[in-house]
Enzyme design. Structure first.
Site, PDB file in Angstrom:
ATOM      1  N   HIS A  66      69.303  37.277 133.278  1.00  0.00           N
ATOM      2  CA  HIS A  66      70.111  36.408 132.499  1.00  0.00           C
ATOM      3  C   HIS A  66      70.095  36.739 130.985  1.00  0.00           C
ATOM      4  CE1 HIS A  66      66.625  33.870 130.847  1.00  0.00           C
ATOM      5  NE2 HIS A  66      66.283  33.826 132.057  1.00  0.00           N
ATOM      6  N   ASP A  68      70.868  34.737 128.339  1.00  0.00           N
ATOM      7  CA  ASP A  68      70.505  33.574 127.317  1.00  0.00           C
ATOM      8  C   ASP A  68      69.044  33.232 127.046  1.00  0.00           C
ATOM      9  OD1 ASP A  68      70.444  32.662 130.018  1.00  0.00           O
ATOM     10  OD2 ASP A  68      70.674  30.551 129.303  1.00  0.00           O
ATOM     11  N   GLU A 118      71.543  30.523 131.897  1.00  0.00           N
ATOM     12  CA  GLU A 118      70.668  30.160 133.086  1.00  0.00           C
ATOM     13  C   GLU A 118      69.316  29.275 132.410  1.00  0.00           C
ATOM     14  OE1 GLU A 118      66.639  30.675 135.232  1.00  0.00           O
ATOM     15  OE2 GLU A 118      66.883  30.784 132.943  1.00  0.00           O
ATOM     16  N   GLU A 119      69.361  29.160 131.398  1.00  0.00           N
ATOM     17  CA  GLU A 119      68.530  28.078 130.656  1.00  0.00           C
ATOM     18  C   GLU A 119      68.941  26.693 130.668  1.00  0.00           C
ATOM     19  OE1 GLU A 119      65.387  29.110 130.447  1.00  0.00           O
ATOM     20  OE2 GLU A 119      65.403  31.166 129.762  1.00  0.00           O
TER      21      GLU A 119
HETATM   22 ZN   LIG Z   1      64.201  33.143 132.387  1.00  0.00          ZN
END
Ligand SMILES: [Zn+2]
Length: 344
Positions: A66, A68, A118-119
Protein backbone atom coordinates in the site's frame (compact mmCIF):
# COMPACT_ATOMS: atom_id res chain seq x y z
CA UNK A 1 19.91 -3.37 -7.26
CA UNK A 2 22.03 -3.32 -4.12
CA UNK A 3 21.25 -2.46 -0.52
CA UNK A 4 22.51 1.12 -0.86
CA UNK A 5 20.19 1.75 -3.81
CA UNK A 6 17.26 0.25 -1.88
CA UNK A 7 18.06 2.58 1.01
CA UNK A 8 18.17 5.65 -1.29
CA UNK A 9 14.92 4.56 -2.91
CA UNK A 10 13.25 4.14 0.51
CA UNK A 11 14.35 7.65 1.49
CA UNK A 12 13.09 9.03 -1.83
CA UNK A 13 9.69 7.37 -1.24
CA UNK A 14 9.56 8.82 2.29
CA UNK A 15 10.27 12.29 0.83
CA UNK A 16 6.89 12.12 -0.96
CA UNK A 17 4.19 12.32 1.76
CA UNK A 18 1.26 9.97 1.09
CA UNK A 19 -1.24 10.13 3.92
CA UNK A 20 -4.33 8.05 3.11
CA UNK A 21 -6.52 9.67 0.39
CA UNK A 22 -3.55 11.83 -0.69
CA UNK A 23 -1.44 9.28 -2.53
CA UNK A 24 -1.41 10.82 -6.02
CA UNK A 25 2.11 12.34 -5.80
CA UNK A 26 3.54 9.00 -4.65
CA UNK A 27 1.57 7.15 -7.35
CA UNK A 28 3.14 9.56 -9.90
CA UNK A 29 6.57 8.71 -8.47
CA UNK A 30 5.92 4.97 -8.82
CA UNK A 31 4.60 5.43 -12.38
CA UNK A 32 7.66 7.37 -13.49
CA UNK A 33 9.96 4.78 -11.87
CA UNK A 34 8.24 1.93 -13.74
CA UNK A 35 7.79 3.83 -17.02
CA UNK A 36 11.13 2.88 -18.57
CA UNK A 37 10.85 -0.91 -18.24
CA UNK A 38 9.84 -2.67 -21.44
CA UNK A 39 9.53 -6.04 -19.69
CA UNK A 40 6.48 -4.77 -17.77
CA UNK A 41 2.95 -3.80 -18.74
CA UNK A 42 2.05 -0.96 -16.37
CA UNK A 43 -1.50 0.23 -15.76
CA UNK A 44 -2.98 2.81 -13.46
CA UNK A 45 -6.51 3.46 -12.26
CA UNK A 46 -6.84 6.35 -9.85
CA UNK A 47 -3.91 5.88 -7.48
CA UNK A 48 -3.75 2.11 -7.93
CA UNK A 49 -0.93 0.86 -10.13
CA UNK A 50 -0.29 -2.65 -11.33
CA UNK A 51 2.70 -3.83 -13.33
CA UNK A 52 2.77 -7.28 -14.93
CA UNK A 53 5.61 -9.26 -16.46
CA UNK A 54 4.84 -10.60 -19.94
CA UNK A 55 6.00 -14.20 -19.98
CA UNK A 56 2.76 -15.76 -21.19
CA UNK A 57 0.56 -18.18 -19.33
CA UNK A 58 2.82 -19.58 -16.59
CA UNK A 59 2.06 -19.41 -12.88
CA UNK A 60 2.04 -15.91 -11.52
CA UNK A 61 3.06 -14.46 -8.14
CA UNK A 62 1.38 -11.33 -6.81
CA UNK A 63 3.35 -8.80 -4.73
CA UNK A 64 1.26 -6.15 -3.01
CA UNK A 65 2.07 -2.98 -1.10
CA UNK A 66 0.00 0.00 0.00
CA UNK A 67 1.11 3.53 -0.87
CA UNK A 68 -0.54 5.31 2.04
CA UNK A 69 0.73 6.10 5.52
CA UNK A 70 -0.98 7.25 8.70
CA UNK A 71 -0.85 11.05 9.32
CA UNK A 72 1.91 12.83 11.20
CA UNK A 73 5.09 14.00 9.49
CA UNK A 74 8.41 12.94 11.05
CA UNK A 75 11.96 14.09 10.51
CA UNK A 76 13.47 12.23 7.54
CA UNK A 77 17.04 10.99 7.70
CA UNK A 78 19.44 8.22 6.73
CA UNK A 79 22.46 7.39 8.88
CA UNK A 80 24.24 4.45 10.47
CA UNK A 81 22.38 1.88 8.40
CA UNK A 82 18.95 3.25 9.37
CA UNK A 83 16.35 5.26 7.49
CA UNK A 84 13.72 7.22 9.42
CA UNK A 85 10.58 9.13 8.55
CA UNK A 86 6.81 8.63 8.35
CA UNK A 87 6.16 5.39 6.51
CA UNK A 88 9.74 4.10 6.79
CA UNK A 89 8.33 0.92 8.37
CA UNK A 90 4.74 0.90 7.11
CA UNK A 91 5.57 0.49 4.35
CA UNK A 92 7.89 2.50 2.12
CA UNK A 93 10.75 0.10 2.78
CA UNK A 94 8.52 -2.65 1.37
CA UNK A 95 7.60 -0.45 -1.61
CA UNK A 96 11.30 0.16 -2.33
CA UNK A 97 11.88 -3.60 -2.34
CA UNK A 98 8.96 -4.08 -4.74
CA UNK A 99 10.30 -1.41 -7.12
CA UNK A 100 13.77 -2.98 -6.94
CA UNK A 101 12.29 -6.36 -7.85
CA UNK A 102 10.15 -4.89 -10.62
CA UNK A 103 13.23 -3.30 -12.19
CA UNK A 104 14.69 -6.70 -12.97
CA UNK A 105 13.68 -8.86 -15.91
CA UNK A 106 12.57 -12.27 -14.60
CA UNK A 107 12.13 -15.86 -15.64
CA UNK A 108 8.82 -16.20 -13.77
CA UNK A 109 5.65 -14.14 -13.96
CA UNK A 110 5.12 -11.50 -11.31
CA UNK A 111 2.40 -8.89 -10.81
CA UNK A 112 3.28 -5.87 -8.65
CA UNK A 113 0.31 -3.99 -7.16
CA UNK A 114 0.69 -0.58 -5.48
CA UNK A 115 -2.56 0.65 -3.94
CA UNK A 116 -4.01 3.48 -1.82
CA UNK A 117 -6.12 3.69 1.35
CA UNK A 118 -5.07 0.61 3.28
CA UNK A 119 -4.78 2.51 6.57
CA UNK A 120 -8.41 3.69 6.55
CA UNK A 121 -11.75 1.89 6.45
CA UNK A 122 -11.79 -1.32 4.42
CA UNK A 123 -14.55 0.14 2.22
CA UNK A 124 -11.96 2.58 0.74
CA UNK A 125 -9.15 0.04 0.30
CA UNK A 126 -7.63 0.28 -3.19
CA UNK A 127 -7.00 -3.46 -3.39
CA UNK A 128 -10.74 -4.09 -3.02
CA UNK A 129 -11.58 -1.59 -5.77
CA UNK A 130 -9.07 -3.27 -8.07
CA UNK A 131 -10.59 -6.69 -7.34
CA UNK A 132 -13.97 -5.32 -8.43
CA UNK A 133 -12.85 -3.44 -11.54
CA UNK A 134 -10.01 -5.74 -12.71
CA UNK A 135 -10.51 -9.21 -11.16
CA UNK A 136 -8.13 -10.69 -13.77
CA UNK A 137 -5.19 -9.03 -11.97
CA UNK A 138 -5.73 -11.51 -9.11
CA UNK A 139 -5.42 -14.68 -11.20
CA UNK A 140 -2.26 -15.57 -9.32
CA UNK A 141 -1.02 -18.80 -7.76
CA UNK A 142 0.30 -17.12 -4.62
CA UNK A 143 0.87 -13.70 -3.09
CA UNK A 144 3.24 -11.81 -0.81
CA UNK A 145 2.13 -8.69 1.06
CA UNK A 146 5.18 -6.60 1.94
CA UNK A 147 3.83 -5.28 5.24
CA UNK A 148 6.57 -4.94 7.89
CA UNK A 149 7.48 -8.26 9.52
CA UNK A 150 11.06 -7.53 10.58
CA UNK A 151 12.18 -9.49 7.49
CA UNK A 152 10.73 -12.71 8.94
CA UNK A 153 8.01 -14.72 7.26
CA UNK A 154 4.63 -14.12 8.89
CA UNK A 155 2.11 -16.57 7.58
CA UNK A 156 -1.65 -16.47 7.69
CA UNK A 157 -3.48 -13.88 9.72
CA UNK A 158 -6.00 -13.83 12.51
CA UNK A 159 -9.58 -12.80 11.90
CA UNK A 160 -11.14 -9.91 13.78
CA UNK A 161 -14.62 -9.09 14.98
CA UNK A 162 -16.29 -6.48 17.15
CA UNK A 163 -19.35 -7.20 19.26
CA UNK A 164 -21.58 -5.01 21.36
CA UNK A 165 -23.00 -6.61 24.49
CA UNK A 166 -26.17 -5.00 25.81
CA UNK A 167 -26.92 -5.35 29.50
CA UNK A 168 -30.30 -4.49 30.96
CA UNK A 169 -31.12 -3.53 34.55
CA UNK A 170 -33.84 -1.72 36.47
CA UNK A 171 -33.66 2.02 37.02
CA UNK A 172 -33.98 3.43 40.54
CA UNK A 173 -33.00 6.37 42.76
CA UNK A 174 -29.42 5.99 43.96
CA UNK A 175 -30.64 6.54 47.54
CA UNK A 176 -32.77 3.41 47.17
CA UNK A 177 -30.64 1.13 44.94
CA UNK A 178 -32.38 -1.96 46.37
CA UNK A 179 -35.42 -0.90 44.29
CA UNK A 180 -33.38 -1.28 41.10
CA UNK A 181 -30.90 -3.56 39.42
CA UNK A 182 -27.65 -1.88 38.39
CA UNK A 183 -26.83 -2.64 34.73
CA UNK A 184 -23.34 -1.18 35.13
CA UNK A 185 -22.49 -3.70 37.83
CA UNK A 186 -23.78 -6.52 35.62
CA UNK A 187 -21.71 -5.21 32.69
CA UNK A 188 -18.63 -5.38 34.92
CA UNK A 189 -19.54 -9.01 35.62
CA UNK A 190 -19.66 -9.65 31.87
CA UNK A 191 -16.15 -8.19 31.50
CA UNK A 192 -14.85 -10.33 34.37
CA UNK A 193 -16.54 -13.43 32.98
CA UNK A 194 -14.95 -12.83 29.57
CA UNK A 195 -11.58 -12.09 31.16
CA UNK A 196 -11.55 -15.48 32.93
CA UNK A 197 -12.30 -17.52 29.80
CA UNK A 198 -9.19 -19.33 28.55
CA UNK A 199 -7.79 -18.02 25.25
CA UNK A 200 -6.80 -20.56 22.60
CA UNK A 201 -3.30 -20.79 21.14
CA UNK A 202 -3.83 -23.23 18.29
CA UNK A 203 -0.89 -24.48 16.23
CA UNK A 204 -1.60 -24.52 12.48
CA UNK A 205 1.04 -25.57 9.92
CA UNK A 206 3.53 -25.57 12.82
CA UNK A 207 2.80 -21.91 13.68
CA UNK A 208 1.26 -20.83 16.95
CA UNK A 209 -1.60 -18.36 16.77
CA UNK A 210 -2.72 -16.48 19.86
CA UNK A 211 -6.33 -15.46 20.25
CA UNK A 212 -7.47 -12.45 22.22
CA UNK A 213 -10.73 -10.98 23.52
CA UNK A 214 -10.40 -7.42 24.71
CA UNK A 215 -13.06 -5.08 26.13
CA UNK A 216 -12.47 -1.85 24.20
CA UNK A 217 -15.37 0.39 25.17
CA UNK A 218 -17.87 0.77 27.99
CA UNK A 219 -21.00 2.91 28.09
CA UNK A 220 -23.56 3.51 30.81
CA UNK A 221 -24.99 6.62 32.35
CA UNK A 222 -28.36 8.07 33.26
CA UNK A 223 -27.62 10.70 35.90
CA UNK A 224 -25.39 11.05 38.93
CA UNK A 225 -28.21 10.02 41.27
CA UNK A 226 -29.73 7.21 39.23
CA UNK A 227 -29.05 3.47 39.21
CA UNK A 228 -28.44 2.89 35.47
CA UNK A 229 -30.81 0.48 33.74
CA UNK A 230 -28.60 -0.11 30.70
CA UNK A 231 -24.94 -0.64 29.85
CA UNK A 232 -23.06 -1.61 26.72
CA UNK A 233 -19.65 -3.21 26.46
CA UNK A 234 -17.76 -3.57 23.19
CA UNK A 235 -15.24 -6.35 22.69
CA UNK A 236 -12.65 -6.87 19.97
CA UNK A 237 -11.95 -10.55 19.35
CA UNK A 238 -8.95 -11.73 17.30
CA UNK A 239 -9.34 -15.36 16.29
CA UNK A 240 -7.11 -17.97 14.70
CA UNK A 241 -7.84 -18.91 11.07
CA UNK A 242 -9.06 -22.42 11.94
CA UNK A 243 -12.32 -20.68 12.91
CA UNK A 244 -14.63 -18.69 10.68
CA UNK A 245 -16.52 -15.58 11.79
CA UNK A 246 -19.62 -17.60 12.76
CA UNK A 247 -17.79 -20.03 15.03
CA UNK A 248 -15.68 -17.25 16.55
CA UNK A 249 -18.90 -15.38 17.27
CA UNK A 250 -20.37 -18.48 18.87
CA UNK A 251 -17.40 -18.65 21.24
CA UNK A 252 -17.70 -14.94 22.15
CA UNK A 253 -21.40 -15.40 22.85
CA UNK A 254 -20.63 -18.35 25.14
CA UNK A 255 -18.15 -16.37 27.27
CA UNK A 256 -20.06 -13.07 27.57
CA UNK A 257 -23.49 -14.57 28.16
CA UNK A 258 -24.76 -14.01 31.69
CA UNK A 259 -28.34 -13.73 32.95
CA UNK A 260 -28.35 -9.95 32.64
CA UNK A 261 -27.23 -9.85 29.01
CA UNK A 262 -30.00 -8.70 26.73
CA UNK A 263 -28.27 -8.92 23.33
CA UNK A 264 -24.93 -9.69 21.72
CA UNK A 265 -24.62 -7.89 18.38
CA UNK A 266 -21.94 -8.49 15.77
CA UNK A 267 -20.95 -5.00 14.51
CA UNK A 268 -18.03 -5.72 12.23
CA UNK A 269 -15.92 -8.67 11.17
CA UNK A 270 -13.23 -9.90 8.81
CA UNK A 271 -12.11 -13.52 8.48
CA UNK A 272 -8.54 -14.68 9.02
CA UNK A 273 -6.40 -16.61 6.57
CA UNK A 274 -4.68 -19.98 6.92
CA UNK A 275 -0.86 -19.99 6.63
CA UNK A 276 -0.88 -21.96 3.33
CA UNK A 277 2.82 -22.66 3.83
CA UNK A 278 2.67 -25.47 1.25
CA UNK A 279 2.70 -22.73 -1.42
CA UNK A 280 5.81 -21.08 0.04
CA UNK A 281 8.18 -24.00 0.71
CA UNK A 282 11.08 -22.56 -1.29
CA UNK A 283 10.66 -19.08 0.16
CA UNK A 284 10.55 -20.52 3.68
CA UNK A 285 13.88 -22.26 3.06
CA UNK A 286 15.43 -18.84 2.35
CA UNK A 287 14.13 -17.25 5.55
CA UNK A 288 15.17 -18.74 8.90
CA UNK A 289 12.31 -17.40 11.03
CA UNK A 290 8.61 -17.80 10.45
CA UNK A 291 5.65 -17.23 12.75
CA UNK A 292 1.92 -16.67 12.71
CA UNK A 293 0.59 -13.17 11.95
CA UNK A 294 -1.52 -12.03 14.90
CA UNK A 295 -2.75 -8.80 13.32
CA UNK A 296 -5.05 -8.44 10.34
CA UNK A 297 -3.62 -7.63 6.89
CA UNK A 298 -4.71 -7.79 3.27
CA UNK A 299 -3.38 -11.36 3.23
CA UNK A 300 -6.86 -12.20 4.48
CA UNK A 301 -8.49 -10.37 1.57
CA UNK A 302 -6.22 -12.12 -0.95
CA UNK A 303 -7.20 -15.42 0.68
CA UNK A 304 -10.87 -14.58 0.10
CA UNK A 305 -10.02 -14.02 -3.59
CA UNK A 306 -8.43 -17.48 -3.72
CA UNK A 307 -4.82 -16.24 -3.66
CA UNK A 308 -2.88 -17.90 -0.79
CA UNK A 309 -0.58 -15.23 0.61
CA UNK A 310 1.99 -14.47 3.32
CA UNK A 311 3.36 -11.29 4.92
CA UNK A 312 7.04 -10.63 4.35
CA UNK A 313 8.61 -7.18 4.48
CA UNK A 314 11.32 -5.00 6.04
CA UNK A 315 10.73 -3.01 9.23
CA UNK A 316 9.82 -3.75 12.83
CA UNK A 317 6.00 -3.85 12.93
CA UNK A 318 6.05 -2.55 16.52
CA UNK A 319 7.39 0.78 15.19
CA UNK A 320 4.64 1.12 12.58
CA UNK A 321 2.35 4.16 13.03
CA UNK A 322 4.51 5.41 15.94
CA UNK A 323 6.78 8.43 16.21
CA UNK A 324 10.00 6.38 15.98
CA UNK A 325 9.37 4.88 12.53
CA UNK A 326 12.73 3.72 11.18
CA UNK A 327 13.85 0.78 9.07
CA UNK A 328 17.21 -1.03 9.04
CA UNK A 329 18.95 -1.12 5.67
CA UNK A 330 20.03 -4.73 6.27
CA UNK A 331 16.37 -5.75 6.37
CA UNK A 332 15.75 -4.09 2.99
CA UNK A 333 18.62 -6.13 1.59
CA UNK A 334 17.49 -9.34 3.28
CA UNK A 335 13.91 -9.17 1.98
CA UNK A 336 15.05 -8.12 -1.49
CA UNK A 337 17.57 -10.96 -1.82
CA UNK A 338 15.13 -13.63 -0.60
CA UNK A 339 12.33 -12.53 -2.94
CA UNK A 340 14.72 -11.93 -5.82
CA UNK A 341 16.04 -15.48 -5.75
CA UNK A 342 12.62 -17.02 -4.99
CA UNK A 343 10.94 -15.22 -7.91
CA UNK A 344 13.89 -16.05 -10.23
ZN1 LIG B 1 0.75 -1.32 6.44
Amino acid sequence: VDQDQLAELTLALIEVPSVSRNESALADFVMSFLAGFTHLKVERSGNTIWAETLLGQGERTLLAGHLDTVPGELERWRRGGTIAGRGAVDMKGGLAVMLGLAAKERRSNVTYVFYPCEEVDASENGLRFLAKTHPEVFRCARGVVLEPTGADLEAGCQGTLRVRVEVKGVRAHSARPFMGDNALVHAAEVVTHAELAPRRRPVIDGLEFRESLVPVRFESFVANNVVPDYASVWFNHRFAPDRDVASAMEWVRSVVMTDSVDAVELEDSAPGALPHLEHFKELKELIPTSRAKLGWTDVSFLGQLGVPAVNFGPGNPELAHGNEEAVFEVELGKVFRALNSWLR
